[in-house]
Write a protein that holds these residues in place. Structure first.
Motif, short mmCIF file in Angstrom:
data_model
loop_
_atom_site.label_atom_id
_atom_site.label_comp_id
_atom_site.label_asym_id
_atom_site.label_seq_id
_atom_site.Cartn_x
_atom_site.Cartn_y
_atom_site.Cartn_z
N TRP A 170 42.82 32.38 41.52
CA TRP A 170 42.71 33.80 40.81
C TRP A 170 41.28 34.02 40.30
CZ3 TRP A 170 45.81 37.69 41.27
CH2 TRP A 170 47.11 37.75 41.78
N ALA A 194 44.12 43.72 34.56
CA ALA A 194 43.90 42.55 33.49
C ALA A 194 43.47 42.27 31.95
CB ALA A 194 42.99 41.14 34.29
N VAL A 244 47.48 36.29 33.71
CA VAL A 244 47.95 36.21 35.62
C VAL A 244 49.27 36.58 36.01
CG1 VAL A 244 46.93 34.53 35.91
CG2 VAL A 244 46.98 36.23 37.89
N TRP A 300 42.41 40.71 37.88
CA TRP A 300 42.24 39.70 38.47
C TRP A 300 42.72 39.84 39.86
CZ3 TRP A 300 42.57 35.47 36.05
CH2 TRP A 300 43.05 35.56 34.46
#
Length: 258
Positions: A218, A148, A125, A162
């Motif tokens: 996240w 991602a 992330v 993400w």
């Protein structure tokens, strides 16, 4: 208004609550599905103080929701281990969403299976490229989003992002998770025309943990389309936390208008 602000302004009723879905949570002519689902869950949670953790949700997106909405709940069954609660969200236009939530406490079991790994080749992330904020419906401004997976040459019916809610202070972790869980476009979107209208019809979410937790808020979301014919699409969905632990698995049916 953020979700904390919407909930703070909500009025309790004998069977649930009344809240206002503001413009910044709209997706076309209706509410973002994650928000209306989160409102239904918040009302269901208030049925009893001693509910066990949420373990499954079945949601039907029946019609448009906007402005002032009422969430009405009722207990379908309360057993020794599990409780089923139904919720219905309505507006001036009528019923917009129905949901059934299953809350269940832990029981003794000899079976231990954890076969839900995150997608391979993930971009961490902290290294992931940010999605431009102006891309997508109005509700997406409430989230931070990052790609991602590396960009590939081939178009595949899969999206992996993400996602983090910008304002989440004071929200129940399970409500926050359900709010975020529907933030991806349909998995088949990379194969479609940009002008094609879509509409979620049904959504099943199975929780793989009684207490969703993630580093810095996240969540890793995946939507993978596996069928699209005659205007109907089916997709598998998965959610992991920032450390790669499986949090939820689901399935969604989507109407494709084009």
């Amino acid at each position: 208004m953020s979700l904390p602000a919407i909930l703070a302004a909500a009025r309790p009723t004998a069977t649930g609550l009344v809240a206002t879905i503001t413009e910044e949570w709209m997706q076309g002519r209706t509410s973002y599905g994650g928000l209306s689902s989160a409102l239904a869950l918040e009302a269901a949670r208030q049925v009893a103080d001693d509910l066990p953790p949420l373990r499954s949700a079945t949601i039907n997106f029946v019609g448009p929701l906007a402005g002032e909405v009422e969430v009405a709940t009722r207990v379908l069954r309360r057993g020794r281990n599990a409780t089923w609660i139904a919720a219905e969200v309505t507006s001036e236009a009528g019923i917009g969403l129905t949901a059934t939530f299953v809350f269940m406490g832990p029981v003794e079991s000899s079976l231990h299976l954890h076969d839900a790994p995150p997608p391979q080749g993930l971009i961490p992330v902290d290294e992931a490229a940010v999605l431009p904020e102006h891309l997508g419906p109005l509700f997406t401004r409430n989230f931070e989003r990052r790609f991602a997976m590396p960009r590939g040459d081939d178009k595949v019916p899969e999206l992996v992002w993400w996602v983090r809610l910008k304002e989440r202070a004071g929200i129940d972790p399970m409500v926050e998770l359900l709010l975020c869980a529907d933030a991806l476009p349909p998995g088949v979107m990379p194969l479609m025309s940009k002008t094609t209208a879509v509409s979620s019809m049904t959504w099943i979410v199975n929780l793989l943990t009684p207490a969703p937790v993630s580093r810095d808020g996240w969540w890793l979301l995946r939507a993978a389309g596996n069928y699209a014919e005659h205007g109907c699409s089916s997709q598998d969905m998965g959610i992991w936390n920032a450390d790669g632990e499986a949090i939820a698995a689901g399935m969604q049916s989507i109407a494709l208008f084009g």
